[in-house]
Every structure is written in structure tokens, then in C-alpha cells.
Design a protein around this motif. Structure first.
Motif, PDB file in Angstrom:
ATOM      1  N   VAL A  78       0.714  -1.200   0.129  1.00  0.00           N
ATOM      2  CA  VAL A  78       0.076   0.107   0.176  1.00  0.00           C
ATOM      3  C   VAL A  78       1.023   1.029   0.112  1.00  0.00           C
ATOM      4  O   VAL A  78       0.649   2.366  -0.779  1.00  0.00           O
ATOM      5  N   TYR A  79       2.290   1.239   0.819  1.00  0.00           N
ATOM      6  CA  TYR A  79       2.888   2.492   0.636  1.00  0.00           C
ATOM      7  C   TYR A  79       3.371   2.805  -0.462  1.00  0.00           C
ATOM      8  O   TYR A  79       3.939   3.646  -0.917  1.00  0.00           O
ATOM      9  N   ARG A  80       3.780   1.427  -1.085  1.00  0.00           N
ATOM     10  CA  ARG A  80       4.597   1.510  -2.503  1.00  0.00           C
ATOM     11  C   ARG A  80       3.610   2.463  -3.462  1.00  0.00           C
ATOM     12  O   ARG A  80       4.139   3.191  -4.326  1.00  0.00           O
ATOM     13  N   TYR A  81       2.287   2.331  -3.419  1.00  0.00           N
ATOM     14  CA  TYR A  81       1.336   2.958  -4.245  1.00  0.00           C
ATOM     15  C   TYR A  81       0.727   4.377  -3.664  1.00  0.00           C
ATOM     16  O   TYR A  81       0.674   5.200  -4.614  1.00  0.00           O
ATOM     17  N   TYR A  82       0.590   4.369  -2.412  1.00  0.00           N
ATOM     18  CA  TYR A  82      -0.254   5.467  -1.981  1.00  0.00           C
ATOM     19  C   TYR A  82       0.706   6.033  -0.769  1.00  0.00           C
ATOM     20  O   TYR A  82       0.124   7.113   0.066  1.00  0.00           O
ATOM     21  N   GLY A  83       1.667   5.731  -0.307  1.00  0.00           N
ATOM     22  CA  GLY A  83       2.530   6.197   0.661  1.00  0.00           C
ATOM     23  C   GLY A  83       2.916   7.606   0.664  1.00  0.00           C
ATOM     24  O   GLY A  83       2.711   8.396   1.821  1.00  0.00           O
ATOM     25  N   THR A  84       3.004   8.461  -0.287  1.00  0.00           N
ATOM     26  CA  THR A  84       3.532   9.771  -0.353  1.00  0.00           C
ATOM     27  C   THR A  84       2.822  10.364  -1.179  1.00  0.00           C
ATOM     28  O   THR A  84       2.110   9.707  -2.183  1.00  0.00           O
ATOM     29  N   PHE A  85       2.801  11.898  -1.146  1.00  0.00           N
ATOM     30  CA  PHE A  85       1.873  12.456  -2.324  1.00  0.00           C
ATOM     31  C   PHE A  85       2.394  12.143  -3.787  1.00  0.00           C
ATOM     32  O   PHE A  85       1.452  11.812  -4.624  1.00  0.00           O
ATOM     33  N   SER A  86       3.770  12.150  -3.991  1.00  0.00           N
ATOM     34  CA  SER A  86       4.317  12.018  -5.381  1.00  0.00           C
ATOM     35  C   SER A  86       3.821  10.539  -5.712  1.00  0.00           C
ATOM     36  O   SER A  86       3.630  10.313  -6.787  1.00  0.00           O
ATOM     37  N   LYS A  87       3.963   9.575  -4.860  1.00  0.00           N
ATOM     38  CA  LYS A  87       3.766   8.109  -5.434  1.00  0.00           C
ATOM     39  C   LYS A  87       1.947   7.879  -5.483  1.00  0.00           C
ATOM     40  O   LYS A  87       1.645   7.185  -6.443  1.00  0.00           O
ATOM     41  N   SER A  88       1.381   8.778  -4.770  1.00  0.00           N
ATOM     42  CA  SER A  88      -0.015   8.553  -5.307  1.00  0.00           C
ATOM     43  C   SER A  88      -0.532   9.302  -6.392  1.00  0.00           C
ATOM     44  O   SER A  88      -1.220   8.868  -7.122  1.00  0.00           O
ATOM     45  N   MET A  89       0.346  10.267  -6.733  1.00  0.00           N
ATOM     46  CA  MET A  89       0.189  11.054  -8.130  1.00  0.00           C
ATOM     47  C   MET A  89       0.431  10.191  -9.276  1.00  0.00           C
ATOM     48  O   MET A  89      -0.167   9.907 -10.185  1.00  0.00           O
ATOM     49  N   VAL A  90       1.719   9.412  -9.072  1.00  0.00           N
ATOM     50  CA  VAL A  90       2.080   8.415 -10.012  1.00  0.00           C
ATOM     51  C   VAL A  90       0.862   7.441 -10.269  1.00  0.00           C
ATOM     52  O   VAL A  90       0.782   7.064 -11.220  1.00  0.00           O
ATOM     53  N   THR A  91       0.555   6.996  -9.082  1.00  0.00           N
ATOM     54  CA  THR A  91      -0.597   5.958  -9.414  1.00  0.00           C
ATOM     55  C   THR A  91      -1.981   6.480  -9.771  1.00  0.00           C
ATOM     56  O   THR A  91      -2.636   5.798 -10.776  1.00  0.00           O
ATOM     57  N   MET A  92      -2.220   7.702  -9.477  1.00  0.00           N
ATOM     58  CA  MET A  92      -3.378   8.233 -10.053  1.00  0.00           C
ATOM     59  C   MET A  92      -3.200   8.538 -11.653  1.00  0.00           C
ATOM     60  O   MET A  92      -4.152   8.302 -12.436  1.00  0.00           O
ATOM     61  N   PHE A  93      -1.991   8.995 -12.040  1.00  0.00           N
ATOM     62  CA  PHE A  93      -1.630   8.923 -13.493  1.00  0.00           C
ATOM     63  C   PHE A  93      -1.921   7.674 -14.109  1.00  0.00           C
ATOM     64  O   PHE A  93      -2.492   7.728 -15.210  1.00  0.00           O
TER      65      PHE A  93
END
Length: 100
Positions: A78-93
Motif C-alpha cells: 500500500v505504501y508503494r502506491y499511496y505512501g507519499t503524495f508523489s507516489k499517489s500522483m503517479v498511481t493516479m496518473f
């Protein structure tokens, strides 16, 4: 002499055909140029929506990632995809554009 006149006539017809093709191409290029500003603002709006979604998902997953009763491997994934703002932005993209 007649054959030369016929060749000139054929060349003239070819020029008229090319003019029609170039008119269509010119119209297409004008339409694309006119839509650039709309495309820019659409991409800006999409970026804002992705930022908001990334922030919300990052905040919603914080409690899950900090819960010690959950398996550490699941928390890491879960942290790999949504742990930080930048990781969650990449996941949203990736979600929005289907893993381009």
C-alpha cells in the motif's frame, strides 16, 4: 501540338486537385491550432483533479499503513502506491491513463 495542350490541361486538373487537398489540410490545421488552448485548460483541470484524488487517497491509507496488526507486506505494498503524495500522483496518473 494537340498533345501538348492535352498535357497542359492534365497538369491544370492536377493542380486543382492538389488545391482541394491542401484546402482540407489547411482546415484541419486551423482546427487543431484553435483547440490547443482548450486542450491546455482540460489538462490543467485533469491535473488538479488528480492532485486532489492523490491527496485524498494518501490520507485515507495512512491509518492502514500505521496499523501494526496488518501484515507488513500488505502495508509495504500500500505504501508503494499511496505512501507519499508523489507516489499517489503517479498511481493516479497510471489509473487515469491505463498504465501508459
Amino acid at each position: 501540338i494537340r498533345l501538348l495542350r492535352l498535357a497542359r490541361l492534365a497538369r491544370g486538373i492536377r493542380v486543382v486537385r492538389m488545391t482541394k487537398v491542401l484546402e482540407s489540410l489547411h482546415l484541419i490545421l486551423k482546427c487543431i491550432a484553435a483547440s490547443v488552448s482548450t486542450l491546455f485548460w482540460s489538462l490543467c483541470l485533469l491535473g488538479v483533479i488528480q492532485c486532489i484524488g492523490g491527496m485524498i487517497l494518501s490520507q485515507l491509507t495512512q491509518k492502514y499503513m500505521l496499523d501494526s496488526s496488518v501484515d507488513i507486506q500488505r502495508r509495504h505494498s500500500v505504501y508503494r502506491y499511496y505512501g507519499t503524495f508523489s507516489k499517489s500522483m503517479v498511481t493516479m496518473f497510471e489509473v487515469t491513463f491505463a498504465n501508459w
